[in-house]
Design a protein around this motif. Structure first.
Motif, PDB file in Angstrom:
ATOM      1  N   ALA A   1      84.978  21.521  16.967  1.00 36.04           N
ATOM      2  CA  ALA A   1      84.562  22.723  16.430  1.00 36.04           C
ATOM      3  C   ALA A   1      83.901  23.811  17.228  1.00 36.04           C
ATOM      4  O   ALA A   1      84.196  25.006  17.128  1.00 36.04           O
ATOM      5  CB  ALA A   1      83.633  22.543  15.050  1.00 36.04           C
ATOM      6  N   GLY A   2      83.098  23.237  18.096  1.00 38.05           N
ATOM      7  CA  GLY A   2      82.152  23.991  18.879  1.00 38.05           C
ATOM      8  C   GLY A   2      83.058  24.612  20.041  1.00 38.05           C
ATOM      9  O   GLY A   2      82.959  25.697  20.453  1.00 38.05           O
TER      10      GLY A   2
ATOM     11  N   ILE B   1      85.617  27.254  18.402  1.00 34.80           N
ATOM     12  CA  ILE B   1      85.074  28.376  17.493  1.00 34.80           C
ATOM     13  C   ILE B   1      85.309  29.901  18.169  1.00 34.80           C
ATOM     14  O   ILE B   1      85.233  30.572  17.531  1.00 34.80           O
ATOM     15  CB  ILE B   1      83.638  27.995  17.346  1.00 34.80           C
ATOM     16  CG1 ILE B   1      83.240  28.986  16.008  1.00 34.80           C
ATOM     17  CG2 ILE B   1      82.719  28.205  18.333  1.00 34.80           C
ATOM     18  CD1 ILE B   1      83.752  28.851  14.571  1.00 34.80           C
ATOM     19  N   ARG B   2      85.224  29.563  19.470  1.00 33.07           N
ATOM     20  CA  ARG B   2      85.417  30.910  20.444  1.00 33.07           C
ATOM     21  C   ARG B   2      86.727  31.668  19.882  1.00 33.07           C
ATOM     22  O   ARG B   2      86.692  32.690  20.364  1.00 33.07           O
ATOM     23  CB  ARG B   2      85.371  30.591  21.892  1.00 33.07           C
ATOM     24  CG  ARG B   2      86.503  29.773  22.229  1.00 33.07           C
ATOM     25  CD  ARG B   2      86.261  29.186  23.936  1.00 33.07           C
ATOM     26  NE  ARG B   2      87.346  28.446  24.369  1.00 33.07           N
ATOM     27  CZ  ARG B   2      88.310  28.885  24.888  1.00 33.07           C
ATOM     28  NH1 ARG B   2      88.662  30.123  25.063  1.00 33.07           N
ATOM     29  NH2 ARG B   2      89.148  28.098  25.305  1.00 33.07           N
TER      30      ARG B   2
ATOM     31  N   ALA C   1      87.809  32.022  16.848  1.00 35.49           N
ATOM     32  CA  ALA C   1      87.631  32.572  15.662  1.00 35.49           C
ATOM     33  C   ALA C   1      86.793  33.787  16.166  1.00 35.49           C
ATOM     34  O   ALA C   1      86.925  34.831  15.609  1.00 35.49           O
ATOM     35  CB  ALA C   1      86.901  31.539  14.704  1.00 35.49           C
ATOM     36  N   THR C   2      85.713  33.577  16.946  1.00 34.50           N
ATOM     37  CA  THR C   2      84.768  34.863  17.073  1.00 34.50           C
ATOM     38  C   THR C   2      85.610  35.717  17.991  1.00 34.50           C
ATOM     39  O   THR C   2      85.321  37.047  18.156  1.00 34.50           O
ATOM     40  CB  THR C   2      83.581  34.165  18.075  1.00 34.50           C
ATOM     41  OG1 THR C   2      83.956  33.714  18.953  1.00 34.50           O
ATOM     42  CG2 THR C   2      82.863  33.480  17.186  1.00 34.50           C
TER      43      THR C   2
ATOM     44  N   LEU D   1      89.598  24.337  12.725  1.00 33.21           N
ATOM     45  CA  LEU D   1      88.446  24.205  12.583  1.00 33.21           C
ATOM     46  C   LEU D   1      87.625  24.044  11.239  1.00 33.21           C
ATOM     47  O   LEU D   1      86.761  23.199  11.384  1.00 33.21           O
ATOM     48  CB  LEU D   1      87.875  25.658  12.693  1.00 33.21           C
ATOM     49  CG  LEU D   1      88.044  26.532  14.396  1.00 33.21           C
ATOM     50  CD1 LEU D   1      88.080  27.904  14.246  1.00 33.21           C
ATOM     51  CD2 LEU D   1      87.101  25.790  15.037  1.00 33.21           C
TER      52      LEU D   1
ATOM     53  N   SER E   1      87.465  20.217  11.205  1.00 37.51           N
ATOM     54  CA  SER E   1      86.280  19.691  12.116  1.00 37.51           C
ATOM     55  C   SER E   1      85.183  19.690  11.684  1.00 37.51           C
ATOM     56  O   SER E   1      84.345  18.757  11.819  1.00 37.51           O
ATOM     57  CB  SER E   1      86.613  20.461  13.405  1.00 37.51           C
ATOM     58  OG  SER E   1      88.052  20.250  14.051  1.00 37.51           O
ATOM     59  N   PHE E   2      84.724  20.936  10.905  1.00 33.41           N
ATOM     60  CA  PHE E   2      83.475  21.218  10.662  1.00 33.41           C
ATOM     61  C   PHE E   2      83.304  20.129   9.187  1.00 33.41           C
ATOM     62  O   PHE E   2      82.301  19.442   9.014  1.00 33.41           O
ATOM     63  CB  PHE E   2      83.186  22.579  10.090  1.00 33.41           C
ATOM     64  CG  PHE E   2      82.851  23.463  11.053  1.00 33.41           C
ATOM     65  CD1 PHE E   2      81.627  23.446  11.452  1.00 33.41           C
ATOM     66  CD2 PHE E   2      83.701  24.576  11.652  1.00 33.41           C
ATOM     67  CE1 PHE E   2      81.259  24.320  12.528  1.00 33.41           C
ATOM     68  CE2 PHE E   2      83.273  25.424  12.710  1.00 33.41           C
ATOM     69  CZ  PHE E   2      82.053  25.323  13.102  1.00 33.41           C
TER      70      PHE E   2
ATOM     71  N   LEU F   1      77.856  20.322  18.522  1.00 28.51           N
ATOM     72  CA  LEU F   1      78.468  21.550  18.274  1.00 28.51           C
ATOM     73  C   LEU F   1      77.661  22.644  18.953  1.00 28.51           C
ATOM     74  O   LEU F   1      78.266  23.445  19.406  1.00 28.51           O
ATOM     75  CB  LEU F   1      77.987  21.904  16.568  1.00 28.51           C
ATOM     76  CG  LEU F   1      78.463  23.203  16.169  1.00 28.51           C
ATOM     77  CD1 LEU F   1      79.848  23.425  16.083  1.00 28.51           C
ATOM     78  CD2 LEU F   1      77.802  23.230  14.744  1.00 28.51           C
TER      79      LEU F   1
ATOM     80  N   MET G   1      79.616  25.078  21.840  1.00 23.66           N
ATOM     81  CA  MET G   1      79.523  26.416  21.641  1.00 23.66           C
ATOM     82  C   MET G   1      78.824  27.390  22.656  1.00 23.66           C
ATOM     83  O   MET G   1      79.161  28.459  22.735  1.00 23.66           O
ATOM     84  CB  MET G   1      78.820  26.738  20.147  1.00 23.66           C
ATOM     85  CG  MET G   1      79.582  26.293  18.806  1.00 23.66           C
ATOM     86  SD  MET G   1      78.485  26.650  17.467  1.00 23.66           S
ATOM     87  CE  MET G   1      78.520  28.477  17.599  1.00 23.66           C
TER      88      MET G   1
END
Length: 428
Positions: free
Chosen positions: A159-160, A163-164, A166-167, A362, A365-366, A384, A388
């Motif tokens: 997830a960590g 996540i980039r 998504a951001t 994601l 995973s979370f 996480l 990240m």
């Protein structure tokens, strides 16, 4: 934490070191019925992702090292053709969406390394990195380690690390609001209205249409021509081994293979960890001989091809990896011609489509990282946060340290954490 914490990583049967798969004949016979619109679109999106931004990193590293056009094309041919070949070898045999590519962090690391070593020593270091990964795979050590790691910590690392994507979609919206907004709306509207048409394909089509209408495509610079690859005679040195080979091998194992293993577990597969390591080592050696830094299992592209975007039936998602392998390998063969056209795609569109394709992975995973019944919650949170952060210590990227620190904290404060839930019982 015990060896039972990651039982899902071990397929049901083995042949020596390598896990036994369904077999090529079964995989190839079933392939036509799994080549659906969703699997083809997911494989295509993964290929577009891998053939755009990451290619720029390689080209930048080649320019920093003063490589010739032929050497740059050889590098691209090595990692793309062999990466595609890995998909075509692994996916049908195991009937799992195991995708081959190359280490993107490894390519980024070489931006600086090629300023300190001439390319012949770098090629020698590439080959030695492949040998290191192969030895780790043959020893079975990586498989044992992955079976010992707690599932929540691996899921938090995934997830960590992802996540980039998504951001980056949010950041892209600021840079190109009309293009990105239309792409996102197309994705979610299609998800709401249709169960048969892939939302990520709708997003890509609309994004390309808006980019064409607004003139967002980048012009092709320079001549477009077919360039033959060239071989570079390797040289071997201790300095290059320590500065390039060791970090590169750790990146392949700790960043790419670990991510791919985690996303496959998140989607309910039992990934062939030892075989994935062995093929990454062989890919590293062959890519080095051809002048490329490594060909190995891909983390983010495996995530795209194993997600629900590749089809509701996870038994057929390996078809997306096969499609990706064909496109990826073709890109390598025609790199001199294809690179300028692929790089003309707007970066905001690439980032947006990749981020949308990661949503399912994601979310899963979370959910698996922070399910209270599985325990290891503090360790998962540390993993996480570290993943990240995108830190680099000793030239090793964040996913590796996320696992190390997450496990260390969990051992310290969560000694009585519950065992993770057992994984699926079948290889497929």
């Amino acid at each position: 934490m015990s060896t039972g914490d990651m039982g899902a990583a071990a397929p049901a049967s083995r042949t020596g070191i390598l896990e036994r798969g369904a077999g090529y004949m079964d995989g190839l016979r079933a392939l036509p019925k799994h080549l659906t619109l969703k699997s083809v679109s997911a494989g295509t999106v993964a290929a577009i992702f891998g053939c755009t931004g990451p290619a720029l990193i390689i080209i930048g590293a080649a320019e920093a090292g003063g490589l010739t056009s032929a050497q740059t094309v050889s590098w691209l041919f090595a990692v793309y053709f062999l990466g595609g070949l890995i998909s075509l070898v692994m996916a049908p045999y195991y009937m799992q969406p195991v995708v081959g590519a190359y280490s993107i962090p490894g390519a980024a690391m070489l931006l600086g390394a090629l300023k300190s070593f001439d390319f012949s020593h770098a090629v020698g270091a590439f080959i030695m990195a492949g040998v290191l990964v192969l030895l780790l795979g043959v020893s079975g050590l990586i498989g044992r380690v992955m079976r010992w790691l707690p599932m929540p910590i691996i899921m938090a690392m995934i997830a960590g690390a992802l996540i980039r994507f998504a951001t980056s979609t949010v950041t892209a919206a600021e840079a190109a609001p009309l293009l990105v907004g239309a792409t996102i709306v197309a994705f979610f509207v299609t998800m709401r209205l249709s169960k048969s048409f892939p939302p990520v394909l709708a997003a890509l089509i609309v994004g390309i249409a808006v980019a064409a209408a607004t003139g967002a495509f980048q012009p092709v610079d320079g001549p477009v021509a077919f360039v033959l690859p060239t071989l570079t005679t390797p040289s071997f040195s201790l300095d290059a081994f320590l500065a390039v080979s060791v970090p590169l091998a750790i990146l392949v194992i700790g960043a790419e293979n670990a991510q791919a293993t985690g996303v496959l577990l998140a989607e309910g597969y039992r990934p062939p960890v030892n075989a994935m390591t062995v093929v990454s080592g062989i890919g590293g050696i062959l890519a080095g001989v051809l002048g490329g830094h490594n060909a190995n299992i891909a983390g983010p592209m495996t995530a795209i091809c194993s997600s629900e975007q590749a089809g509701e039936d996870r038994r057929g998602r390996y078809a997306a990896a096969v499609v990706n392998g064909v496109l990826f390998g073709s890109f390598g063969i025609f790199a001199g011609i294809a690179v300028p056209f692929v790089l003309a795609l707007p970066k905001a569109l690439i980032a947006t489509v990749a981020g949308l394709a990661m949503i399912g992975v994601l979310v899963a995973s979370f959910q698996q990282a922070f399910t209270r019944s599985q325990g290891h919650q503090i360790g998962a949170f540390v993993a996480l946060a570290v993943a990240m952060s995108d830190i680099r210590l000793l030239s090793i990227s964040a996913p590796f340290w996320a696992l190390v620190l997450g496990v260390a904290v969990s051992l310290l404060v969560e000694r009585h954490a519950g065992r993770t839930a057992p994984g699926p019982t079948g290889d497929r």
